[in-house]
Design an enzyme around this catalytic site. Structure first.
Site, PDB file in Angstrom:
ATOM      1  N   GLY A 211       8.694 -36.991   2.787  1.00 45.85           N
ATOM      2  CA  GLY A 211       8.508 -38.405   3.073  1.00 45.85           C
ATOM      3  C   GLY A 211       7.290 -38.640   3.940  1.00 45.85           C
ATOM      4  O   GLY A 211       6.342 -37.846   3.958  1.00 45.85           O
ATOM      5  N   SER A 212       7.322 -39.713   4.696  1.00 48.63           N
ATOM      6  CA  SER A 212       6.163 -40.135   5.481  1.00 48.63           C
ATOM      7  C   SER A 212       6.061 -39.376   6.799  1.00 48.63           C
ATOM      8  O   SER A 212       7.029 -38.749   7.258  1.00 48.63           O
ATOM      9  CB  SER A 212       6.267 -41.629   5.785  1.00 48.63           C
ATOM     10  OG  SER A 212       7.372 -41.883   6.651  1.00 48.63           O
ATOM     11  N   GLY A 215       8.507 -40.925   9.334  1.00 50.12           N
ATOM     12  CA  GLY A 215       9.859 -40.478   9.037  1.00 50.12           C
ATOM     13  C   GLY A 215      10.086 -39.044   9.455  1.00 50.12           C
ATOM     14  O   GLY A 215      11.126 -38.702  10.031  1.00 50.12           O
ATOM     15  N   GLY A 216       9.106 -38.180   9.174  1.00 54.69           N
ATOM     16  CA  GLY A 216       9.220 -36.786   9.570  1.00 54.69           C
ATOM     17  C   GLY A 216       9.262 -36.610  11.075  1.00 54.69           C
ATOM     18  O   GLY A 216      10.043 -35.807  11.609  1.00 54.69           O
ATOM     19  N   GLU A 235       7.791 -32.108   4.403  1.00 54.04           N
ATOM     20  CA  GLU A 235       6.540 -32.334   3.685  1.00 54.04           C
ATOM     21  C   GLU A 235       6.173 -33.789   3.924  1.00 54.04           C
ATOM     22  O   GLU A 235       6.928 -34.690   3.555  1.00 54.04           O
ATOM     23  CB  GLU A 235       6.708 -32.052   2.192  1.00 54.04           C
ATOM     24  CG  GLU A 235       5.420 -32.201   1.407  1.00 54.04           C
ATOM     25  CD  GLU A 235       5.659 -32.709   0.013  1.00 54.04           C
ATOM     26  OE1 GLU A 235       4.971 -33.696  -0.369  1.00 54.04           O
ATOM     27  OE2 GLU A 235       6.505 -32.153  -0.693  1.00 54.04           O
ATOM     28  N   CYS A 269       2.465 -37.159  -3.630  1.00 55.19           N
ATOM     29  CA  CYS A 269       2.009 -36.558  -2.375  1.00 55.19           C
ATOM     30  C   CYS A 269       0.712 -35.789  -2.566  1.00 55.19           C
ATOM     31  O   CYS A 269       0.043 -35.445  -1.590  1.00 55.19           O
ATOM     32  CB  CYS A 269       3.089 -35.644  -1.798  1.00 55.19           C
ATOM     33  SG  CYS A 269       3.724 -34.436  -2.981  1.00 55.19           S
TER      34      CYS A 269
END
Length: 488
Positions: A211-212, A215-216, A235, A269
């Site tokens: 994700g973003s 978010g990570g 990732e 991505c």
């Protein structure tokens, strides 16, 4: 409530889903934990193949459910179900090969006196938590590589469904669960609070996320607050730089870039978001023409569309090189490519090169390729880096820098499309991933969910079969320093 929404119309695609209450989440994780020990000792390869067959058998229902929530279309979604099934089959091969346990035997010696030592990888104890991605409702979601590799490793899994495709997540979960010997081996939870509780749950031993960057980072912060911090394999963001050198063939170059940029409305991505090109008016014109011929489409969610528009506003300080045709649908966006010179870019490389998730890119024009390495050195990490050239000697300076900046290097190609193969590496330096040594795609993805144990002078009767002298499983091992092949 979690609403299933059609990106074409912005309207509900079905009844809303309730978020998972705390007590229900705890019960799901606990059931997965209890199911773990028997799964670790099971013959898992045939089960993974049964999961693959179940996904393929249900492809009609799966792709239709996903299309209603993602607008990605039949061709893309059928292919993605096939890719998800292929991941499960790949990990069945990994298990039968046996090399993933990395078995090593060093027999005792009298002179010098050294004990008998044997080492191998075991599944992580506890449960693996997986956060599903938005942009791949099958290949990086409930049926994705994190789930497949963790189950292959011998770990039960609980997936936090993505709010962008809740119905697809539930259907995928049911299909996979029914193919498992114990349905508790795969749990599914929904909602923001459920994700927070999952990351902090004491029975969760590792977390996988796609994700973003925000978010990570949020999940990293939750894990850091645990009394027992656990591995987090995320990732995150990636601009995937492309360097076009003077010797590069111009044949199809602009068209290849435009196609890669806009594939899946740019929601990959591995989207090529940053391209360095020589100061060549004809090349720039061909890129502009190719981009102008593209057409936009709907983003997966309204929130993602908002993020894309915010990114375009940030890049608005640059000159526009070209834009495609407007897309159709409630969450539709238009492809856009901006242009700047190398000096301007070097003045703000992190600001200009920040990922704008969607069909947007920045073209950086240079006059002297000798100036590229110093600028490339200042880039953040990416999943991929690409060089277009016909002269390897010309490419060497840039390639030596990009080697440190990306997990996959591409020659005269485009980064979109990640093959599920033994040699694939899908990871890279921060912020493209949180653990550059690991991959979320390919056979090596299983290593994230394994931990080594060494046995010193351990009784033969208590050794796992992988470390017994007679090698009953016929796996490849390193014995007294020599690699010994497994069963022919």
């Amino acid at each position: 409530m979690i609403h299933s929404v059609d990106p074409r119309t912005g309207e509900s695609a079905g009844d809303p889903f309730p978020p998972t209450p705390d007590a229900e989440l705890d019960a799901i994780v606990e059931a997965a934990r209890i199911a773990g020990p028997s799964w670790r000792s099971a013959d898992r390869a045939p089960v993974l193949e049964a999961v693959a067959a179940a996904l393929e058998a249900n492809v009609e229902e799966l792709w239709r459910a996903a299309d209603a929530e993602t607008a990605l279309g039949e061709t893309r979604l059928r292919g993605e179900v096939g890719r998800a099934a292929g991941q499960f089959r790949l990990f069945a091969q990994v298990l039968r090969d046996g090399g993933h346990v990395e078995a090593v035997i060093d027999h005792a010696t009298a002179q010098p006196p050294v004990p008998d030592l044997r080492r191998m990888n075991h599944p992580l104890p506890g449960v693996v938590g997986v956060f599903a991605a938005s942009n791949f409702p099958f290949a990086f979601s409930v049926a994705g590589g994190d789930t497949a590799s963790a189950l292959a490793a011998g770990c039960p899994v609980v997936v936090k469904a993505h709010d962008g495709h809740p119905r697809t997540s539930e259907l995928s979960w049911r299909v996979i669960r029914d193919a498992l010997p114990d349905p508790a081996l795969l749990g599914l939870v929904s909602g923001l609070d459920a994700g927070k509780r999952l990351a902090g749950h004491p029975s969760v031993s590792a977390v996988g996320f796609t994700g973003s960057i925000p978010g990570g980072k949020a999940i990293q912060a939750l894990i850091a607050e645990r009394p027992d911090p656990i591995p987090f394999y995320g990732e995150l963001g990636s601009v995937n730089p492309v360097v076009v050198l003077p010797s590069a063939s111009r044949d199809g170059l602009a068209q290849g870039f435009a196609a890669s940029l806009t594939l899946g409305t740019g929601q990959f991505c591995t989207n090529p978001g940053l391209v360095f090109v020589p100061d060549d008016a004809e090349l720039l014109a061909s890129i502009a023409d190719a981009v102008s011929a593209t057409e936009g489409g709907p983003m997966l969610t309204e929130r993602m569309r908002g993020g894309y528009l915010h990114g375009l506003a940030r890049l608005g300080k640059l000159s526009s090189l070209a834009q495609g045709k407007p897309g159709e649908g409630a969450f539709a966006v238009t492809p856009q490519v901006f242009v700047t010179d190398l000096t301007t870019f070097a003045g703000d490389p992190h600001g200009i090169a920040e990922e704008c998730f969607g069909p947007a890119a920045v073209v950086v024009v240079y006059t002297d390729p000798a100036e590229l390495p110093a600028v490339l050195e200042r880039l953040d990490g990416s999943l991929t880096a690409t060089i277009h050239a016909t002269d390897p000697a010309e490419a060497r300076p840039s390639s030596e820098v990009l080697l440190k900046k990306a997990g996959r290097l591409i020659w005269n190609g485009w980064p979109t499309g990640v093959a599920v193969r033994w040699a694939m590496h899908h990871g890279g330096p921060w912020p493209s991933s949180t653990a550059a040594a690991h991959t979320s795609v390919g056979a090596a993805a299983i290593r994230r969910w394994l931990v080594p144990t060494a046995y010193q002078d351990w009784p033969a009767e208590l050794l796992p079969p992988e470390l017994r002298d007679d090698n009953p499983l016929g796996i490849p091992r390193r014995v007294d320093g020599t690699l010994v092949e497994g069963r022919a």
